[in-house]
Design a protein around this motif. Structure first.
Motif, PDB file in Angstrom:
ATOM      1  N   ILE A  80     -84.209 130.816  83.897  1.00 65.79           N
ATOM      2  CA  ILE A  80     -83.818 130.283  85.210  1.00 65.79           C
ATOM      3  C   ILE A  80     -83.303 128.855  85.073  1.00 65.79           C
ATOM      4  O   ILE A  80     -82.276 128.489  85.661  1.00 65.79           O
ATOM      5  N   GLU A  81     -84.005 128.052  84.282  1.00 64.64           N
ATOM      6  CA  GLU A  81     -83.556 126.673  84.067  1.00 64.64           C
ATOM      7  C   GLU A  81     -82.175 126.645  83.414  1.00 64.64           C
ATOM      8  O   GLU A  81     -81.291 125.882  83.824  1.00 64.64           O
ATOM      9  N   TYR A  82     -81.979 127.500  82.421  1.00 64.64           N
ATOM     10  CA  TYR A  82     -80.699 127.510  81.709  1.00 64.64           C
ATOM     11  C   TYR A  82     -79.562 127.987  82.614  1.00 64.64           C
ATOM     12  O   TYR A  82     -78.455 127.430  82.594  1.00 64.64           O
ATOM     13  N   LEU A  83     -79.817 129.000  83.423  1.00 63.38           N
ATOM     14  CA  LEU A  83     -78.774 129.505  84.323  1.00 63.38           C
ATOM     15  C   LEU A  83     -78.408 128.470  85.381  1.00 63.38           C
ATOM     16  O   LEU A  83     -77.258 128.397  85.828  1.00 63.38           O
ATOM     17  N   ASN A  84     -79.378 127.644  85.783  1.00 63.24           N
ATOM     18  CA  ASN A  84     -79.123 126.640  86.813  1.00 63.24           C
ATOM     19  C   ASN A  84     -78.473 125.375  86.264  1.00 63.24           C
ATOM     20  O   ASN A  84     -77.635 124.758  86.931  1.00 63.24           O
ATOM     21  N   SER A  85     -78.868 124.982  85.040  1.00 57.84           N
ATOM     22  CA  SER A  85     -78.425 123.676  84.529  1.00 57.84           C
ATOM     23  C   SER A  85     -77.619 123.738  83.237  1.00 57.84           C
ATOM     24  O   SER A  85     -77.003 122.753  82.840  1.00 57.84           O
ATOM     25  N   GLY A  86     -77.657 124.893  82.557  1.00 55.03           N
ATOM     26  CA  GLY A  86     -76.979 124.985  81.262  1.00 55.03           C
ATOM     27  C   GLY A  86     -77.761 124.332  80.147  1.00 55.03           C
ATOM     28  O   GLY A  86     -77.246 124.145  79.035  1.00 55.03           O
ATOM     29  N   GLN A  87     -79.030 123.957  80.416  1.00 58.60           N
ATOM     30  CA  GLN A  87     -79.863 123.279  79.415  1.00 58.60           C
ATOM     31  C   GLN A  87     -81.266 123.880  79.398  1.00 58.60           C
ATOM     32  O   GLN A  87     -81.707 124.507  80.368  1.00 58.60           O
ATOM     33  N   ILE A  88     -81.967 123.650  78.271  1.00 61.55           N
ATOM     34  CA  ILE A  88     -83.389 123.994  78.153  1.00 61.55           C
ATOM     35  C   ILE A  88     -84.093 122.706  77.781  1.00 61.55           C
ATOM     36  O   ILE A  88     -83.923 122.182  76.685  1.00 61.55           O
ATOM     37  N   SER A  89     -84.893 122.180  78.727  1.00 64.51           N
ATOM     38  CA  SER A  89     -85.402 120.819  78.548  1.00 64.51           C
ATOM     39  C   SER A  89     -86.709 120.724  77.769  1.00 64.51           C
ATOM     40  O   SER A  89     -86.859 119.849  76.916  1.00 64.51           O
ATOM     41  N   GLU A  90     -87.660 121.600  78.037  1.00 66.62           N
ATOM     42  CA  GLU A  90     -88.988 121.423  77.448  1.00 66.62           C
ATOM     43  C   GLU A  90     -89.554 122.740  76.927  1.00 66.62           C
ATOM     44  O   GLU A  90     -90.415 123.346  77.554  1.00 66.62           O
ATOM     45  N   PRO A  91     -89.085 123.238  75.785  1.00 68.33           N
ATOM     46  CA  PRO A  91     -89.666 124.472  75.237  1.00 68.33           C
ATOM     47  C   PRO A  91     -91.119 124.270  74.837  1.00 68.33           C
ATOM     48  O   PRO A  91     -91.528 123.165  74.468  1.00 68.33           O
ATOM     49  N   ASN A  92     -91.890 125.320  74.946  1.00 69.32           N
ATOM     50  CA  ASN A  92     -93.295 125.273  74.536  1.00 69.32           C
ATOM     51  C   ASN A  92     -93.377 125.531  73.036  1.00 69.32           C
ATOM     52  O   ASN A  92     -93.201 126.652  72.576  1.00 69.32           O
ATOM     53  N   ILE A  93     -93.629 124.480  72.255  1.00 68.16           N
ATOM     54  CA  ILE A  93     -93.624 124.602  70.800  1.00 68.16           C
ATOM     55  C   ILE A  93     -95.032 124.919  70.297  1.00 68.16           C
ATOM     56  O   ILE A  93     -95.994 124.223  70.609  1.00 68.16           O
ATOM     57  N   THR A  94     -95.150 126.020  69.547  1.00 64.26           N
ATOM     58  CA  THR A  94     -96.420 126.471  68.988  1.00 64.26           C
ATOM     59  C   THR A  94     -96.234 126.776  67.510  1.00 64.26           C
ATOM     60  O   THR A  94     -95.154 126.596  66.951  1.00 64.26           O
ATOM     61  N   GLU A  95     -97.303 127.279  66.891  1.00 59.36           N
ATOM     62  CA  GLU A  95     -97.214 127.700  65.491  1.00 59.36           C
ATOM     63  C   GLU A  95     -96.166 128.803  65.308  1.00 59.36           C
ATOM     64  O   GLU A  95     -95.567 128.936  64.258  1.00 59.36           O
ATOM     65  N   PHE A  96     -95.935 129.601  66.353  1.00 61.08           N
ATOM     66  CA  PHE A  96     -95.025 130.731  66.241  1.00 61.08           C
ATOM     67  C   PHE A  96     -93.564 130.316  66.126  1.00 61.08           C
ATOM     68  O   PHE A  96     -92.777 130.978  65.471  1.00 61.08           O
ATOM     69  N   ASN A  97     -93.191 129.231  66.807  1.00 58.83           N
ATOM     70  CA  ASN A  97     -91.762 128.900  66.866  1.00 58.83           C
ATOM     71  C   ASN A  97     -91.397 127.515  66.348  1.00 58.83           C
ATOM     72  O   ASN A  97     -90.230 127.127  66.385  1.00 58.83           O
ATOM     73  N   LYS A  98     -92.371 126.742  65.857  1.00 58.75           N
ATOM     74  CA  LYS A  98     -92.082 125.351  65.507  1.00 58.75           C
ATOM     75  C   LYS A  98     -91.086 125.220  64.355  1.00 58.75           C
ATOM     76  O   LYS A  98     -90.390 124.207  64.254  1.00 58.75           O
ATOM     77  N   ALA A  99     -90.978 126.259  63.504  1.00 55.91           N
ATOM     78  CA  ALA A  99     -90.046 126.192  62.380  1.00 55.91           C
ATOM     79  C   ALA A  99     -88.597 126.126  62.840  1.00 55.91           C
ATOM     80  O   ALA A  99     -87.725 125.664  62.097  1.00 55.91           O
ATOM     81  N   TYR A 100     -88.303 126.567  64.060  1.00 58.98           N
ATOM     82  CA  TYR A 100     -86.929 126.572  64.558  1.00 58.98           C
ATOM     83  C   TYR A 100     -86.508 125.219  65.124  1.00 58.98           C
ATOM     84  O   TYR A 100     -85.322 124.959  65.306  1.00 58.98           O
ATOM     85  N   TYR A 101     -87.491 124.378  65.454  1.00 59.73           N
ATOM     86  CA  TYR A 101     -87.210 123.098  66.090  1.00 59.73           C
ATOM     87  C   TYR A 101     -87.355 121.965  65.078  1.00 59.73           C
ATOM     88  O   TYR A 101     -88.165 122.043  64.153  1.00 59.73           O
ATOM     89  N   ASN A 102     -86.612 120.894  65.285  1.00 61.78           N
ATOM     90  CA  ASN A 102     -86.742 119.734  64.410  1.00 61.78           C
ATOM     91  C   ASN A 102     -88.131 119.136  64.586  1.00 61.78           C
ATOM     92  O   ASN A 102     -88.602 118.946  65.701  1.00 61.78           O
ATOM     93  N   GLN A 103     -88.761 118.812  63.488  1.00 64.68           N
ATOM     94  CA  GLN A 103     -90.141 118.332  63.554  1.00 64.68           C
ATOM     95  C   GLN A 103     -90.272 116.983  64.245  1.00 64.68           C
ATOM     96  O   GLN A 103     -91.334 116.615  64.707  1.00 64.68           O
TER      97      GLN A 103
END
Length: 389
Positions: free
Chosen positions: A155-178
């Protein structure tokens, strides 16, 4: 002749060069990288096709993964509601026959593909599942996480074209810059897990709504009970093959101005699983279920409670005094008392007051229910349950 050979060699080199330029780099994907799914040899399981000019959510799953399968109804709802903007594809790296046989027993409205050569699994460096990855219309990798959290992100992306605050956990942290400041924003305000010391100190403040901000506290609560709270299930819906978890007491305190209960409990559950080395699978079985049905609405109507407020049950002088319970809640209470599956079947949102004499078996309960306009009958049904190993 030599000139013709040179032309052919040049043409061959050109073709090889074009094929090579289409291939992806060998390094694992990070958020912001671009990927073209058509570069990968995926096997279509249920005759769908990847649609152009839509967001693409890739859900990595397996037939042996209980949480993966449990997430499919939610993904189906998202696919149906956001069909104009989004396509969801579920990809497994298992043998095609295994997946086809599994799907033959189901009726999921999703597009399933197989990555038997593990090309896409390797590219996304899949070590946990389920995990979902969102690709933009331009092929940019823009989000990774649990599909339970996805609708808010979408919903945020469709409204603004951005994703501001992803929930970073052990499952997905490898995809994000540390060094990303997202990680700081996604943490609990207060989070502590420790071992309980005395069952006499027992205290449990839990939550039900997945979307409320997390604010829970447990003191000296058995691990098994915490699992039942987190999955919102009763004893009958849990098969515990790790009985020691019934005696291990845990203290948990978790609060956040950002994380919802749905997000936070998944992080906590993973931490507990790692600490005590157990896993949870979703399974189903065919069993006898006793169904509550309304047979006399006029008779039942006499017990309606119109005063607002929470429900409760009291035991006084061998009687069960029921105050402001729905028929769903009533069935749950009977199930806990008699240790058999009992469900309400029908459409009824009213709350009721009842007084029941003590009942030791189903026949005694059935006789009392008939007097207030409710029947109790046995059916064979498929029941979902959780198995702890």
């Amino acid at each position: 002749m030599i000139k013709q050979t040179l032309i052919l060699l040049s043409l061959s080199f050109f073709i090889i060069s074009c094929d090579t330029s289409k291939k992806q780099s060998d390094s694992p994907l990070k958020i912001g990288n671009v990927i073209d799914i058509s570069d990968f040899d995926l096997i279509d399981v249920n005759h769908g096709k990847i649609e152009k000019n839509k967001l693409l959510l890739i859900d990595f799953w397996a037939t042996w993964c209980g949480p993966c399968i449990a997430s499919f109804p939610h993904l189906e709802k998202l696919q149906k509601y956001y069909r104009d903007y989004l396509q969801i594809i579920a990809i497994s790296d298992e043998n095609v026959d295994v997946v086809s046989n599994f799907l033959a027993k189901k009726n999921y409205d999703l597009h399933f593909l197989n990555d038997v050569d593990k090309q896409l699994f390797t590219k996304f460096n899949i070590t946990y599942r389920p995990i979902s990855c969102l690709i933009s219309k331009k092929g940019e990798f823009i989000w990774a996480g649990n599909s339970k959290d996805f609708e808010e992100v979408l919903i945020e992306y469709l409204n603004s074209g951005q994703i501001s605050e992803p929930n970073i956990t052990e499952f997905n942290k490898a995809y994000y810059n540390q060094d990303s400041n997202f990680e700081k924003k996604s943490k609990f305000d207060n989070y502590e897990v420790s071992e309980g010391i005395d069952p006499k100190l027992y205290f449990a403040k839990n939550q039900k709504s997945e979307s409320d901000l997390i604010d829970i506290k447990y003191i000296s609560v058995p691990v098994t009970e915490i699992i039942m709270d987190f999955f919102d299930v009763k004893n009958l819906s849990i098969i515990n093959n790790r009985p020691e978890l019934d005696t291990i007491l845990v203290n948990i305190e978790a609060k956040s101005k950002i994380l919802t209960y749905g997000q936070g409990k998944n992080i906590i559950l993973k931490d507990i699983q790692n600490t005590y080395n157990f896993n949870i699978q979703t399974k189903s079985k065919s069993t006898d279920v006793y169904i509550l049905k309304i047979i006399d609405g006029n008779l039942l109507e006499k017990n309606v409670e119109n005063i607002e407020g929470g429900g409760m049950v009291e035991r006084k002088s061998s009687r069960h005094i029921i105050t402001r319970l729905s028929l769903d809640q009533l069935a749950s209470y009977f199930q806990n008392r008699l240790k058999v599956y009992i469900q309400f079947e029908g459409d009824n949102a009213s709350k009721y007051n009842f007084v029941f004499d003590d009942f030791e078996n189903l026949e005694a309960l059935k006789a009392q229910l008939n007097k207030i306009g409710i029947s109790l009958s046995k059916q064979s049904k498929d029941i979902e349950y959780f198995e702890i190993n």
